[in-house]
Design an enzyme around this catalytic site. Structure first.
Site: not given
Lengths: 415, 174
Positions: A127, A204, A207, A230, A370
């Site tokens: 991302h 990251d 998710q 999220k 993104c």
């Protein structure tokens, strides 16, 4: 073939008031949870309850409200620490979102340590939030960003990764789970190889943390970032996790109230971690709401949630493949991915798909997500993405498939 | 299907999408500019051949959704034989129609009038405007170059273009 879901989706759906609204005269069918999830009533209640009964600034006030607000805010830090596998609460920093968490690492940890010729390995499926901070850090320090490529199967090319790793490698920045492909990357294995050459591993988790059990004691990440919104929580709250000793070594990021110990006109000393990185009044209500979201997820069970999403994703891939003319991206198997189905219709642009689906009440994401370098790798400018969460079931997939057939008819392709 | 959809995807719009005009690159062009919508990744490239102040050739290239492709196709068709001044005037009328400031009856926009229905889907308006903002920036650059002694001309840009960045623009997002 149809395994029964470990979640009682019908009951779960009743906890989400927004799911009973209509969009353009049709019941809302929300398939954009990878962008942001909807919020259960308990999270909305926690926000309202905080402002109704306990609102005060944290860590400062001596009065009762201040104590309550501080206890609620710091209590959520404990919940996050437990959620991440039982890590030290001093390693949990509240930020605005995963993007800010990643920028914090890039500015406060990386920039002072990077020099000309150093290398930052970043995967091609990142991302922009785990790419742009590194491009910028490289630009100002003279370091170089090198790419860990994505294979045709939608996995990271680990052979190339191993070749890229060397004594110049200072940072490896990789997503735990792709927001486009759903790919779950072998972070533990990658981190071990990175540590062998002395590199720092930034992950990251935006998710992954929302969709699967994460144990930061064993994952091998040196820094891990994710967002509350999220995973059923409010917008405006993110988390950066790093080991307390790493946070202690890092420069301060934002200066101001709360993050200091002692201030003179020409110098300041800083608060202990994690508060050293929480300058100014934080999003207290948002953090309190996030606590309710974590409780909700823990009650569902992250294992069960992950299993539910994986089953649903496999079902969705099968159903979408029945529609001619669609190209599906990402790994086909459950071990390497889940929760996300990204596709491209050779006859209907993703924007048109999304608009037509919207008139059916179906919310999907259309665009580059993104992740423009990944779009280039896939050879498309944009894709359509359906993503699932605890409140989605097979009926939603069936409705999506029916709406996609309608789209193709609309554009003159009978399928 | 819904009436709102039918008002956006009118037959003439889908016709321009499926058989876009201006897809053949000009052998030579006097003006060219690329436009890019970072929200969705749509790309357009508008080129004009100009003789004696008249637009004698147009190409409208790139990749995009039905609305941006149809709008670019209509652009290629309507600009043939027009002056740059007329092209600017059409662009301005089209912008005003897309923002609901005028009705199609108040302007002479030809097939472009069929894009009025896009208004019901506000996020798609910038898809329709992308070829036109790209055109206007191209004309502006051309006139700056062609009449360098006039350092300031009136700003012909379409107002309010959130999310649209041009490739010849430093602000292009990553």
């Amino acid at each position: 073939m149809a395994e029964s879901s470990p979640l009682d989706v019908a009951r779960i759906r009743r906890d989400f008031p927004i799911l009973s609204r209509e969009v353009r005269g049709k019941p809302l069918l929300y398939l954009d949870s990878a962008a942001t999830t909807q919020k259960p009533q308990v999270v909305l209640d926690a926000l309202m309850d905080y402002y109704t009964h306990s609102n005060a600034n944290v860590h400062r006030a001596i009065h009762t409200l201040g104590e309550e607000a501080t206890a609620a805010y710091e209590g959520v830090r404990d919940k996050v620490a437990a959620f991440l596998g039982g890590v030290d609460r001093r390693g949990v920093v509240f930020t605005r979102n995963a993007t800010e968490s990643l920028n914090l690492v890039a500015y406060a940890w990386a920039r002072p340590r990077l020099a000309r010729g150093d290398e930052i390995l970043v995967s091609e499926m990142e991302h922009h939030s785990n790419l742009v901070p590194w491009i910028e850090a490289a630009r100002v320090t003279g370091a170089v960003v090198r790419t860990i490529p994505v294979t045709d199967e939608g996995l990271l090319d680990l052979d190339v990764y191993e070749e890229l790793l060397g004594h110049h490698t200072k940072i490896v920045a990789v997503t735990h789970k792709s927001n486009v492909l759903g790919t779950i990357n072998p972070v533990a294995e990658m981190a071990k190889a990175a540590h062998d050459v002395g590199a720092f591993v930034v992950v990251d988790g935006a998710q992954a943390a929302a969709h699967m059990p994460v144990d930061l004691n064993t994952l091998g990440a040196d820094a891990y970032a994710f967002s509350a919104h999220k995973m059923l929580g409010p917008t405006g709250v993110g988390v950066l996790w790093a080991r307390p000793e790493v946070l202690e070594e890092m420069d301060a990021f934002l200066g101001g109230g709360e993050m200091i110990r002692e201030v003179h006109m020409d110098r300041a000393t800083f608060n202990e971690v994690p508060w050293k990185f929480e300058a100014g009044t934080p999003n207290i209500a948002g953090v309190v709401g996030f606590g309710a979201a974590i409780d909700y997820l823990q009650a569902l069970g992250m294992d069960k949630l992950n299993q539910h999403e994986t089953q649903l994703t496999l079902y969705a891939r099968d159903r979408l493949e029945e529609i001619g003319g669609l190209t599906l991206f990402g790994p086909r198997d459950a071990i390497h991915g889940g929760g996300i189905v990204t596709f491209w219709d050779k006859d209907v642009h993703p924007h048109d798909l999304s608009t037509i689906l919207d008139t059916h009440g179906v919310a999907i994401r259309a665009g580059h997500h993104c992740a423009q370098p990944l779009m280039r790798r896939l050879g498309v400018v944009a894709t359509a993405r359906a993503s699932f969460y605890c409140y989605n079931d097979r009926d939603d997939v069936d409705a999506l498939v029916m709406a996609l057939h309608e789209c193709r008819k609309y554009f003159g392709h009978v399928s | 299907m819904s009436l709102e959809l039918d008002s956006m995807y009118r037959e003439v719009v889908l016709d321009h999408y499926k058989q876009p005009r201006g897809r053949c690159p000009l052998d030579r062009h006097d003006i060219e500019n690329e436009g890019f919508n970072p929200v969705c990744g749509d790309e357009v490239k508008i080129g004009l051949r100009i003789e004696d102040g008249i637009i004698l050739g147009v190409h409208s290239l790139g990749r995009g959704c039905s609305i941006s492709v149809a709008s670019g196709s209509m652009l290629a068709e309507i600009l043939q034989g027009k002056t740059l001044e007329e092209a600017r005037s059409i662009a301005e009328d089209f912008r005003r129609m897309m923002h609901g400031e005028i009705t199609p009856d108040e302007a002479d926009l030809g097939d472009l009038e069929a894009l009025e229905g896009v208004q019901k889907f506000p996020v798609r308006i910038k898809c329709a405007l992308l070829p036109w903002t790209t055109l206007l920036d191209a004309i502006e650059a051309y006139e700056r170059g062609a009449r360098a002694e006039k350092s300031t001309t009136e700003d012909p840009q379409l107002g309010g273009r959130p999310g649209i960045v041009h490739k010849n623009d430093e602000r292009r997002s990553v």
